[in-house]
Structures are given as structure tokens and as C-alpha cells.
Design a protein around this motif. Structure first.
Motif, PDB file in Angstrom:
ATOM      1  N   GLU A 157      26.864  34.914  54.589  1.00 57.80           N
ATOM      2  CA  GLU A 157      27.566  36.299  54.611  1.00 57.80           C
ATOM      3  C   GLU A 157      28.065  36.763  53.346  1.00 57.80           C
ATOM      4  N   ASN A 158      28.080  38.120  53.351  1.00 56.65           N
ATOM      5  CA  ASN A 158      28.641  38.752  52.101  1.00 56.65           C
ATOM      6  C   ASN A 158      30.248  38.688  52.322  1.00 56.65           C
ATOM      7  N   LEU A 159      30.772  37.629  51.386  1.00 54.55           N
ATOM      8  CA  LEU A 159      32.308  37.354  51.485  1.00 54.55           C
ATOM      9  C   LEU A 159      33.119  38.267  50.520  1.00 54.55           C
ATOM     10  N   LEU A 160      32.525  39.261  49.977  1.00 50.49           N
ATOM     11  CA  LEU A 160      33.236  40.137  48.754  1.00 50.49           C
ATOM     12  C   LEU A 160      33.630  41.555  49.831  1.00 50.49           C
ATOM     13  N   VAL A 161      34.703  41.404  50.435  1.00 50.64           N
ATOM     14  CA  VAL A 161      35.204  42.636  50.909  1.00 50.64           C
ATOM     15  C   VAL A 161      35.514  43.764  50.062  1.00 50.64           C
ATOM     16  N   GLU A 162      35.426  45.043  50.664  1.00 47.41           N
ATOM     17  CA  GLU A 162      35.906  46.353  49.794  1.00 47.41           C
ATOM     18  C   GLU A 162      36.958  46.429  48.974  1.00 47.41           C
ATOM     19  N   GLU A 163      38.088  45.750  49.416  1.00 43.58           N
ATOM     20  CA  GLU A 163      39.199  45.953  48.750  1.00 43.58           C
ATOM     21  C   GLU A 163      39.285  44.878  47.463  1.00 43.58           C
ATOM     22  N   SER A 164      38.779  43.674  47.913  1.00 44.76           N
ATOM     23  CA  SER A 164      38.644  42.982  46.706  1.00 44.76           C
ATOM     24  C   SER A 164      37.819  43.206  45.466  1.00 44.76           C
ATOM     25  N   GLU A 165      36.414  43.934  46.186  1.00 41.91           N
ATOM     26  CA  GLU A 165      35.554  44.500  44.963  1.00 41.91           C
ATOM     27  C   GLU A 165      36.099  45.582  43.968  1.00 41.91           C
ATOM     28  N   LYS A 166      37.172  46.450  44.630  1.00 43.89           N
ATOM     29  CA  LYS A 166      37.774  47.450  44.075  1.00 43.89           C
ATOM     30  C   LYS A 166      38.665  46.893  43.057  1.00 43.89           C
ATOM     31  N   GLU A 167      39.522  45.878  43.373  1.00 42.48           N
ATOM     32  CA  GLU A 167      40.433  45.111  42.573  1.00 42.48           C
ATOM     33  C   GLU A 167      39.533  44.740  41.403  1.00 42.48           C
ATOM     34  N   TRP A 168      38.553  43.947  41.606  1.00 41.14           N
ATOM     35  CA  TRP A 168      37.663  43.278  40.579  1.00 41.14           C
ATOM     36  C   TRP A 168      37.262  44.280  39.731  1.00 41.14           C
ATOM     37  N   LYS A 169      36.722  45.607  40.208  1.00 34.76           N
ATOM     38  CA  LYS A 169      35.984  46.570  39.046  1.00 34.76           C
ATOM     39  C   LYS A 169      37.336  47.242  38.274  1.00 34.76           C
ATOM     40  N   GLU A 170      38.461  47.134  38.863  1.00 32.38           N
ATOM     41  CA  GLU A 170      39.711  47.694  37.956  1.00 32.38           C
ATOM     42  C   GLU A 170      40.096  46.823  36.987  1.00 32.38           C
ATOM     43  N   TRP A 171      39.894  45.351  37.185  1.00 32.86           N
ATOM     44  CA  TRP A 171      40.311  44.353  36.134  1.00 32.86           C
ATOM     45  C   TRP A 171      39.001  44.413  35.124  1.00 32.86           C
ATOM     46  N   LEU A 172      37.942  44.914  35.480  1.00 32.87           N
ATOM     47  CA  LEU A 172      36.794  44.596  34.359  1.00 32.87           C
ATOM     48  C   LEU A 172      37.224  45.603  33.075  1.00 32.87           C
ATOM     49  N   LYS A 173      38.184  46.504  33.579  1.00 30.64           N
ATOM     50  CA  LYS A 173      38.534  47.696  32.313  1.00 30.64           C
ATOM     51  C   LYS A 173      39.201  47.031  31.264  1.00 30.64           C
ATOM     52  N   THR A 174      40.014  45.761  31.574  1.00 29.29           N
ATOM     53  CA  THR A 174      40.648  44.996  30.539  1.00 29.29           C
ATOM     54  C   THR A 174      39.958  43.720  30.347  1.00 29.29           C
ATOM     55  N   SER A 175      39.654  43.079  31.567  1.00 29.80           N
ATOM     56  CA  SER A 175      39.041  41.804  31.313  1.00 29.80           C
ATOM     57  C   SER A 175      40.085  40.569  31.065  1.00 29.80           C
ATOM     58  N   GLN A 176      41.217  40.990  31.345  1.00 25.43           N
ATOM     59  CA  GLN A 176      42.457  40.003  30.587  1.00 25.43           C
ATOM     60  C   GLN A 176      42.677  38.944  31.699  1.00 25.43           C
ATOM     61  N   TYR A 177      42.383  37.682  31.544  1.00 25.29           N
ATOM     62  CA  TYR A 177      42.533  36.682  32.422  1.00 25.29           C
ATOM     63  C   TYR A 177      43.984  35.897  32.230  1.00 25.29           C
TER      64      TYR A 177
END
Length: 332
Positions: A157-177
Motif C-alpha cells: 500500500e501507499n502509506l504516505l497520506v495527503e497531510e503527511s506529504e503536505k508537511e514534508w513538502k513544506e519542510w523541503l523549503k528549509t530542509s532543516q533537521y
């Protein structure tokens, strides 16, 4: 006649004394029996989603079921919840957008199974149990774990739900871990249980730290780190910064401390103190980490301790299901 009356009086007093002595002995026996009575069944799990998980586990435990079945059923609840962002389906992805899952399970016979960096499978805990019961190994990882799961009939199955994907794309703007304590670290459900037969089992499952490097493995799938069970002594599980738990083989340490006479509470506190000591030796800031342990011994006694406030755990026993705030070290 006087001697006869004296004899009767003495005999009567002796009978009273004997009766009182016997009554006292009975009271002491009841008291000791009550103190030694084992509280079972009982189940503990980490964080507030442990309440729902405990309910599922309790359905098995209250019907004289096996602790192993209970812990698997319990942790599958948050694994399947798309709104739970740190376990299973709906979990936050790594920095490449991949949802990778880790889990392990251990029963009363020291049988163990584990999967690490498993993708596309909603219930890694059940795959871990399959590894334990159907292979000669104790851990499978990555694509090997996936291929094994598919061979056992698990659905991809695809485990990446829409909300998690949205948060991840927002994180990519800074990529600060920079994981946030008690948010990003709210990353695991660990569950330990004792059934009516007095047997212990445990399970631990997670999607790991959000936006981690691909392939990063924390403590959750490592027997002795994120989970450990010794059916003669007790069980423990952990949550928080996996790297810090691995550093001290945390849950094995907690169980060994109980073996040497510590209560579950004392054992959890000592393990956290070990982490604190090593953190200070490495000149790291304690405010940046969180680790919490929960433990259960064969008497049905439980305990918990964490580095800083914010960690809670759920307990279900004969008196009901409740959430408890764990005591902690860092006060400011």
C-alpha cells in the motif's frame, strides 16, 4: 476448690491468648497474601494513543488470551490510524518522502522478530511476528523485509497520506533537521503486557523520526534497545531519541536492573540517569533530547521515567484504563 478455680481461669486465659494469637496469625497471613498478590492481567503502552491500543489488547487479556496476541493487536490500532503521524500508515516520511517503518516483538520464551526500514506495509508488527514464527532469522530489513511480507500475503500500500506529504513538502523549503522534543519524538508505540498466566510479551512499532536520512534505524526494532522481555523478571519498552536508547541498550538495562532488585520505577530512573550522564559527557544539550521508559515486573508492578516533562503512558488493569504523566528529570 481454689486450685480448681485457678486452673479454670488459667485455662480460659490460655484459650483466649491462643485464639488471639491464631487470629493475629490469620490477619498476618491475609496481609502477606494481599501484598504478594500479583496484579494480572495488565498492559502498559506509551503515549496517549496507548489508551485505544490498550483497549484492543485488553479484549484479549480479559478473555484469558496470551500476552503476545494482546500486544500485537494493541499496537496495530495506531499503526492503522492515518491521523497518527508517527506510527505506521500516515507516518511522516524521511527526507526523500519515503515512509519507512520499524517494529519488533518478543514473547515469553525469548522468541523475537523484527523488521527495519520496511516500506508499503501497514502493519510492520505483524511482519515482525511472521519473521519470528516463520523464518530462521530474527530481523529482516529494507527490500528483503518487503519481499518477505508480500510472500506472506501482506498487501502493498501507499502509506504516505495527503497531510503527511503536505508537511514534508513544506519542510523541503528549509530542509532543516531539528526534531522537536515531544512532537517529532512522539514517534513510537511500545507496549508490554502480562496475561492471566503470568507470562510477559512486548511489541514496539514506529515510522521513526520525521525527515530522517533514508535508511536511518532507531531503537524501536532492536531487541534490547527499544524493547526487552525476560519472563522471569519483567519487561520494558522505550520511546524518544532512539540513538540515545541504543547507546545504553536501554530496555535490556532496565530489565537487568530489575533482576538485581530495583523496582520498575527505580530501574527506569537509573536508565535515564545513565543517558543524562553520557549526554553531559558528550557536551550535548539535555533540552534537545527526550527518552522515556516504561517497565513492568512479574509482580504486576509498573514504573516510568523520562528525561523531561511531556511523556505519558497508558495502563490498563482490573481497575480500568488510564493515562499517567511520567515523572521526569529536567525541571527547567
Amino acid at each position: 476448690m481454689a486450685n480448681r478455680r485457678k486452673f479454670i481461669k488459667t485455662a480460659a486465659l490460655g484459650s483466649v491468648a491462643f485464639a488471639l494469637s491464631s487470629f493475629k496469625t490469620k490477619i498476618e497471613e491475609v496481609t502477606v497474601s494481599s501484598l504478594n498478590k500479583v496484579k494480572k492481567p495488565i498492559v502498559l503502552s506509551t503515549w496517549n494513543f496507548g489508551l485505544q491500543a490498550n483497549e484492543a489488547a485488553w479484549e484479549i487479556l480479559k478473555n484469558n488470551g496470551r500476552a503476545l496476541d494482546a500486544v500485537e493487536a494493541g499496537v496495530k490500532i495506531p499503526e492503522a490510524d492515518p491521523n497518527e503521524r508517527s506510527v505506521g500508515y500516515g507516518g511522516r516520511p524521511d527526507r526523500d518522502g519515503r515512509v519507512t517503518l520499524d517494529a519488533c516483538i518478543m514473547d515469553e520464551y525469548a522468541n523475537i522478530g523484527s523488521v527495519a526500514c520496511l516500506e508499503h506495509i501497514k502493519h510492520p508488527i505483524s511482519v515482525a511476528r511472521a519473521v519470528m514464527e516463520k523464518t530462521p532469522h530474527v530481523m529482516l530489513a529494507g527490500d528483503g523485509a518487503l519481499q518477505f511480507a508480500l510472500s506472506q500475503g501482506f498487501k502493498k500500500e501507499n502509506l504516505l497520506v495527503e497531510e503527511s506529504e503536505k508537511e514534508w513538502k513544506e519542510w523541503l523549503k528549509t530542509s532543516q533537521y531539528k526534531p522537536i522534543v515531544n512532537i517529532e519524538n512522539h514517534d513510537t508505540i511500545g507496549m508490554i503486557a502480562m496475561d492471566v498466566h503470568g507470562n510477559l510479551s512486548g511489541a514496539c512499532t514506529t515510522s521513526g523520526m520525521a525527515y530522517k536520512m533514508y535508511g536511518r534505524i532507531g531503537d524501536s526494532p532492536i531487541i534490547g534497545a527499544g524493547l526487552f522481555v525476560d519472563n522471569e523478571i519483567g519487561a520494558a519498552t522505550a520511546t524518544g531519541h532512539g540513538e540515545e536508547v541504543i547507546r545504553i541498550a536501554g530496555c535490556h538495562l532496565v530489565v537487568e536492573l530489575m533482576r538485581h532488585g530495583r523496582t520498575p520505577q527505580q530501574a527506569c530512573e537509573e536508565a535515564v540517569q545513565r543517558i543524562i550522564k553520557l549526554t553531559k559527557l558528550r557536551n550535548k544539550n539535555l533540552k534537545d533530547i527526550q527518552v522515556g521508559f516504561i517497565a513492568l515486573n512479574k509482580k504486576g508492578q509498573s514504573g516510568s521515567y523520562c528525561v523531561q516533562g511531556g511523556f505519558n503512558y497508558a495502563v490498563h488493569d482490573g481497575s480500568g484504563n488510564r493515562l499517567i504523566d511520567a515523572p521526569f528529570y529536567l525541571k527547567s
